[in-house]
Design a protein around this motif. Structure first.
Motif, PDB file in Angstrom:
ATOM      1  N   LYS A  95       0.819  -1.212   0.000  1.00  0.00           N
ATOM      2  CA  LYS A  95       0.000   0.000   0.000  1.00  0.00           C
ATOM      3  C   LYS A  95       0.853   1.263   0.000  1.00  0.00           C
ATOM      4  N   ASP A  96       0.235   2.342  -0.477  1.00  0.00           N
ATOM      5  CA  ASP A  96       0.873   3.644  -0.487  1.00  0.00           C
ATOM      6  C   ASP A  96       0.954   4.172   0.955  1.00  0.00           C
ATOM      7  N   ILE A  97       2.160   4.526   1.397  1.00  0.00           N
ATOM      8  CA  ILE A  97       2.357   4.893   2.813  1.00  0.00           C
ATOM      9  C   ILE A  97       1.553   6.137   3.178  1.00  0.00           C
ATOM     10  N   ILE A 148       8.101   8.158   9.779  1.00  0.00           N
ATOM     11  CA  ILE A 148       9.557   8.259   9.559  1.00  0.00           C
ATOM     12  C   ILE A 148       9.978   7.543   8.272  1.00  0.00           C
ATOM     13  N   ILE A 149       9.225   6.521   7.893  1.00  0.00           N
ATOM     14  CA  ILE A 149       9.539   5.859   6.612  1.00  0.00           C
ATOM     15  C   ILE A 149       9.176   6.798   5.456  1.00  0.00           C
ATOM     16  N   LYS A 188      12.593   8.779   4.225  1.00  0.00           N
ATOM     17  CA  LYS A 188      13.110   7.704   3.355  1.00  0.00           C
ATOM     18  C   LYS A 188      14.000   6.728   4.129  1.00  0.00           C
ATOM     19  N   THR A 189      13.590   6.418   5.321  1.00  0.00           N
ATOM     20  CA  THR A 189      14.312   5.398   6.084  1.00  0.00           C
ATOM     21  C   THR A 189      13.800   4.025   5.652  1.00  0.00           C
ATOM     22  N   SER A 190      14.593   2.989   5.908  1.00  0.00           N
ATOM     23  CA  SER A 190      14.068   1.638   5.719  1.00  0.00           C
ATOM     24  C   SER A 190      14.002   0.972   7.093  1.00  0.00           C
ATOM     25  N   ILE A 191      12.938   0.223   7.298  1.00  0.00           N
ATOM     26  CA  ILE A 191      12.730  -0.400   8.609  1.00  0.00           C
ATOM     27  C   ILE A 191      12.638  -1.915   8.445  1.00  0.00           C
TER      28      ILE A 191
END
Lengths: 112, 182
Positions: free
Chosen positions: B121-123, B149-150, B154-157
């Motif tokens: 899904k679109d964040i 925060i993602i 543009k963080t990756s979790i």
């Protein structure tokens, strides 16, 4: 009216204007009810577009963003015009607050 | 069985934790210790930012990210567990944060659900829908911290969820990577 704590100040003493400064990182959306009651009250009493100046707000956590979103949804329901003034040198404001326009296309956001 | 979510496996996580630059244990008495989330976030951000050029801007980004991660760990910790762990690793081109807390099965499943939703899904839509639901159902928590925060930075979790034997509890580790390129 002005709410002043060690961390933040909310000032609604001028008609149709609210300013929030400092750092707001309260534990839940419900914990914003009391400080944000000044924005709600200003929205109820406004005679023109309500301007919320966030340019000196260094931090607002996700609970605070959700609470602000609740007020924007309320403004849309009540058909009251609302404008956010944001600071383009504070990274979270640019990234997060512009998304709030998706809640209400008539929300005016000015970036300075 | 241990669950890995995102771009993570056991050996990658082990290597990261071996090279931690800063680690911290934080008490989690929700009513008394909440303000420490912000204090510790600002401290970690100051610690990281000393070698950067645009200090003010990067400190603001780091403090925002770390604060959401700590708040998330604190809110989702099982009530009888009294601390969370925070680890920081400052690499050449990225900064990595790891939070570790104990959570119930329900909480762990909610995290799995959220991270799986990110795949399909679109964040931004997820965030907006959660905001609307928060008002509609008068929910106690915003549940948009990790998503924000993602989406915004543009963080990756990634996450590792390890069940604790003979309990309905899990060790939840959330690994967040922020590329900085400086």
């Amino acid at each position: 009216m002005i709410i002043k704590t060690d961390d933040y100040i909310i000032d609604s003493s001028i008609l149709n204007e609210v300013s929030i400064s400092g750092s707001m990182r309260l534990p839940s959306p419900l914990s914003y009810d009391q400080p944000f009651s000044l924005i709600k009250k200003s929205l109820e009493n406004c005679t023109d577009t309500l301007t919320v100046n966030l340019t000196s707000l260094e931090y607002l956590n996700s609970s605070g963003i959700t609470s602000l979103a609740r007020i924007i949804i309320q403004a849309r329901k009540d058909n009251k015009d609302m404008k956010l003034i944001i600071n383009n040198s504070i990274p979270w404001q640019q990234k997060t607050l512009l998304s709030l326009k998706q809640l209400w296309e008539k929300l005016d956001i000015e970036s300075i | 069985m241990t669950t890995f979510l995102g771009n993570l496996d056991e050996s990658k996580l082990k290597k990261l934790k071996e090279k931690v630059s800063l680690s911290f244990k934080m008490p989690i008495d929700h009513s008394k210790d909440w303000e420490k989330c912000s204090l510790i976030s600002n401290f970690f951000a100051d610690y990281c930012v000393s070698s950067f050029y645009k200090k003010k801007e990067i400190k603001s980004i780091l403090s925002t990210i770390i604060n959401e991660l700590i708040e998330n760990a604190m809110k989702h910790s099982y009530q009888d567990q009294n601390e969370i762990n925070i680890f920081l690793k400052n690499c050449e081109k990225e900064i990595i944060f790891i939070t570790e807390n104990i959570a119930t099965n329900d909480t762990a499943n909610n995290l799995i659900h959220t991270l799986n939703q990110l795949q399909t899904k679109d964040i931004e839509s997820l965030i907006i829908n959660r905001m609307k639901n928060n008002l509609m159902y008068n929910q106690e928590q915003s549940e948009i911290g990790l998503l924000n925060i993602i989406h915004n930075f543009k963080t990756s979790i990634s996450a590792k969820i390890t069940p604790i034997d003979k309990t309905n509890l899990n060790i939840v580790e959330i690994i967040t990577r922020l590329e900085h390129g400086q």
